[in-house]
Design a protein around this motif. Structure first.
Motif, PDB file in Angstrom:
ATOM      1  N   GLU A 286       1.248   7.017  -6.651  1.00 38.00           N
ATOM      2  CA  GLU A 286       0.222   7.987  -6.637  1.00 38.00           C
ATOM      3  C   GLU A 286       0.631   9.463  -6.683  1.00 38.00           C
ATOM      4  O   GLU A 286       0.387  10.398  -7.347  1.00 38.00           O
ATOM      5  CB  GLU A 286      -0.868   7.883  -5.779  1.00 38.00           C
ATOM      6  CG  GLU A 286      -2.142   8.336  -5.740  1.00 38.00           C
ATOM      7  CD  GLU A 286      -3.083   7.853  -6.969  1.00 38.00           C
ATOM      8  OE1 GLU A 286      -3.134   6.529  -6.843  1.00 38.00           O
ATOM      9  OE2 GLU A 286      -3.597   8.587  -7.655  1.00 38.00           O
ATOM     10  N   GLU A 287       1.505   9.517  -5.696  1.00 34.88           N
ATOM     11  CA  GLU A 287       2.072  10.893  -5.480  1.00 34.88           C
ATOM     12  C   GLU A 287       2.933  11.258  -6.442  1.00 34.88           C
ATOM     13  O   GLU A 287       3.319  12.779  -6.634  1.00 34.88           O
ATOM     14  CB  GLU A 287       2.841  10.940  -4.096  1.00 34.88           C
ATOM     15  CG  GLU A 287       2.325  10.857  -2.781  1.00 34.88           C
ATOM     16  CD  GLU A 287       3.027  10.937  -1.663  1.00 34.88           C
ATOM     17  OE1 GLU A 287       3.737  11.832  -1.387  1.00 34.88           O
ATOM     18  OE2 GLU A 287       3.033   9.996  -1.032  1.00 34.88           O
TER      19      GLU A 287
ATOM     20  N   GLU B  25       0.845   4.157  -2.851  1.00 31.98           N
ATOM     21  CA  GLU B  25       0.608   5.581  -2.618  1.00 31.98           C
ATOM     22  C   GLU B  25       1.787   6.455  -3.007  1.00 31.98           C
ATOM     23  O   GLU B  25       1.416   7.764  -3.639  1.00 31.98           O
ATOM     24  CB  GLU B  25       0.671   5.893  -0.942  1.00 31.98           C
ATOM     25  CG  GLU B  25      -0.101   7.001  -0.630  1.00 31.98           C
ATOM     26  CD  GLU B  25      -0.255   7.427   0.854  1.00 31.98           C
ATOM     27  OE1 GLU B  25      -0.782   6.162   1.453  1.00 31.98           O
ATOM     28  OE2 GLU B  25       0.419   8.513   1.370  1.00 31.98           O
TER      29      GLU B  25
ATOM     30  N   ARG C 207      -6.819   2.787 -11.408  1.00 31.02           N
ATOM     31  CA  ARG C 207      -5.549   3.594 -11.264  1.00 31.02           C
ATOM     32  C   ARG C 207      -5.411   4.864 -12.156  1.00 31.02           C
ATOM     33  O   ARG C 207      -4.770   5.687 -11.953  1.00 31.02           O
ATOM     34  CB  ARG C 207      -4.282   2.853 -10.797  1.00 31.02           C
ATOM     35  CG  ARG C 207      -4.211   2.230  -9.544  1.00 31.02           C
ATOM     36  CD  ARG C 207      -3.223   1.209  -9.390  1.00 31.02           C
ATOM     37  NE  ARG C 207      -1.873   2.385  -9.468  1.00 31.02           N
ATOM     38  CZ  ARG C 207      -0.689   1.673  -9.321  1.00 31.02           C
ATOM     39  NH1 ARG C 207      -0.482   0.258  -9.994  1.00 31.02           N
ATOM     40  NH2 ARG C 207       0.267   2.403  -9.413  1.00 31.02           N
TER      41      ARG C 207
ATOM     42  N   ASP D 248       0.996  -1.077  -0.015  1.00 30.74           N
ATOM     43  CA  ASP D 248       0.199  -0.100  -0.002  1.00 30.74           C
ATOM     44  C   ASP D 248       0.861   1.233   0.010  1.00 30.74           C
ATOM     45  O   ASP D 248       0.365   2.162  -0.609  1.00 30.74           O
ATOM     46  CB  ASP D 248      -0.816   0.100   1.290  1.00 30.74           C
ATOM     47  CG  ASP D 248      -1.871  -1.199   1.444  1.00 30.74           C
ATOM     48  OD1 ASP D 248      -2.069  -1.835   0.209  1.00 30.74           O
ATOM     49  OD2 ASP D 248      -2.404  -1.394   2.189  1.00 30.74           O
ATOM     50  N   ALA D 249       1.961   1.221   0.641  1.00 35.37           N
ATOM     51  CA  ALA D 249       2.816   2.374   0.626  1.00 35.37           C
ATOM     52  C   ALA D 249       3.391   2.633  -0.705  1.00 35.37           C
ATOM     53  O   ALA D 249       3.544   3.862  -1.039  1.00 35.37           O
ATOM     54  CB  ALA D 249       3.876   2.173   1.813  1.00 35.37           C
TER      55      ALA D 249
END
Ligand SMILES: [Fe+2]
Length: 410
Positions: A341-342, A338, A408, A334-335
């Protein structure tokens, strides 16, 4: 050279001989080249030579070293690139190889070095023909001036070569090709655009995570991997948001170097095994293919090495010492999602990929799965997938991240 046998408790740890790090490091290239002789073969891609070539020639000439330039390296260096570079090495009687660029230039330079001191064609040194450690003689001095924050090739014993006749890639692996001097200058990565900052950074993260969880991992590369992951967790997004943030750029240069040191002494694993065929089918740059796959492979593998994935999660700050490993391990992927995504990772698929329809993609899934298994990399993964599981993983990645209307991307 034969490799020490881990079964007997011996290990081989390779590393570039010297690492010159920091703003202005590139200006020391002349002095280092001068230690090795009077003529330097400079190897680069045309784009990178346009940007940084003058500065490199200045330091060489300033030190009294005559540069001979070969600036036609392809993005994926070919057998022909290596042969052309070698012809110049011979005809100009060069003493030292200086590469300018990322993995493409460095690997071309390593390949020229192999031909300079060994008999035979570069293809004959591939691991499929010569095995690991298949380069018998030490190669000439090589100074690698790095201009990316991803491949870590200046720290590795691997050469990736494209055979332009068969459009396939082969690798050469030998401790004899590890560069003598690595130059890590943040000013040279300042101009790396956000897209390439994003994918090369996640390529470096992939190197570190794969080396760390690999069945070939052990103490020394583990520590390189930990340091690389921590630096990426701390500085990657800052280096992407502001390319002129030289502190963040420096941290990422160190991170990708340490990630290279990690995987060259441990191994890569399932992500790299899948990224090669995925990249070839969809025309994705290496780093982008890895980046797309990484979180899915982490999720697939977490239960097989919970203590390692839990540590990754802790390095990312999404779990602490109190969090049980089984819980923390699941948070690692998950990290990474993310983080992707960033840096708007999937937004680059439009420009840098060629995404087929779902039907067309499904047709090539079995071949991609076979090619991935044949690469040998999935066998290093803590959870080795069956052919069916690999196919499923490829489909999941398409439905979740590659399809234009996937969660996504929309
Ligand atoms: Fe990679």
């Amino acid at each position: 050279m034969t490799e020490p046998d881990p079964a007997n408790g011996t290990r081989l740890v390779v590393s570039p001989g010297k690492i010159v790090l920091g703003k202005g490091a590139v200006d020391s290239v002349g002095e280092y080249a001068d230690l090795y002789g009077s003529t330097a073969l400079v190897i680069a891609t045309p784009e990178i030579f346009d940007i940084h070539g003058d500065r490199l020639l200045e330091t060489l000439e300033g030190a009294g070293v005559e540069p001979v330039t070969y600036t036609d390296v392809d993005p994926d260096p070919t057998v022909a690139n290596i042969e052309d570079g070698y012809d110049l090495w011979e005809s100009e009687d060069c003493d030292v190889i200086v590469t300018l660029g990322g993995g493409s230039s460095i690997d071309a330079g390593k390949g020229v070095g192999v031909l300079a001191t060994n008999d035979g064609e570069i293809r004959e040194f591939g691991v499929d023909e010569a095995g690991y450690e298949g380069v018998p003689n030490p190669t000439p001095p090589l100074i690698a001036v790095n201009t990316t924050t991803g491949t870590g090739s200046e720290a590795t014993r691997t050469i990736v070569v494209t055979d332009q006749e068969t459009t396939t890639k082969f690798i050469v692996v030998s401790q004899n090709v590890v560069p003598d001097v690595a130059i890590e200058d943040p000013e040279l990565v300042r101009t790396l655009p956000p897209s390439h900052t994003a994918f090369t950074g996640i390529d470096a993260l992939t190197h570190a995570v794969e080396a760390f969880v690999s069945v070939k991992s052990y103490s020394v590369p583990d520590d390189f991997a930990r340091n690389a992951i921590r630096r990426i967790a701390d500085s990657f997004v800052a280096s992407w948001e502001d390319g002129d943030d030289l502190e963040a750029r420096t941290e990422m240069l160190i991170a990708q170097l340490q990630a290279g040191q990690a995987f060259t002494n441990s191994s890569v694993a399932l992500v790299h095994g899948m990224a090669r065929p995925l990249g070839a089918q969809l025309h994705l740059p290496h780093g982008l293919a890895n980046a797309i796959l990484l979180p899915y492979v982490m999720e697939f593998s977490a239960d097989a090495a919970p203590e390692k994935y839990a540590e990754v999660a802790r390095l990312f700050g999404v779990a602490d010492e109190e969090t049980p490993d089984s819980v923390a391990a699941d948070r690692a992927s998950d990290a990474v999602l993310e983080l992707c995504e960033e840096v708007s990772l999937t937004s680059y698929l439009e420009q840098f990929g060629d995404i087929p329809s779902r039907e067309e993609y499904l047709e090539v899934v079995p071949k991609m799965a076979r090619d991935a298994i044949d690469s040998g990399s999935p066998a290093n993964n803590p959870r080795e997938p069956s052919p069916e599981e690999l196919e499923e993983l490829f489909v999941t990645v398409y439905d979740d991240a590659l399809a234009p209307d996937s969660p996504r991307r929309s």
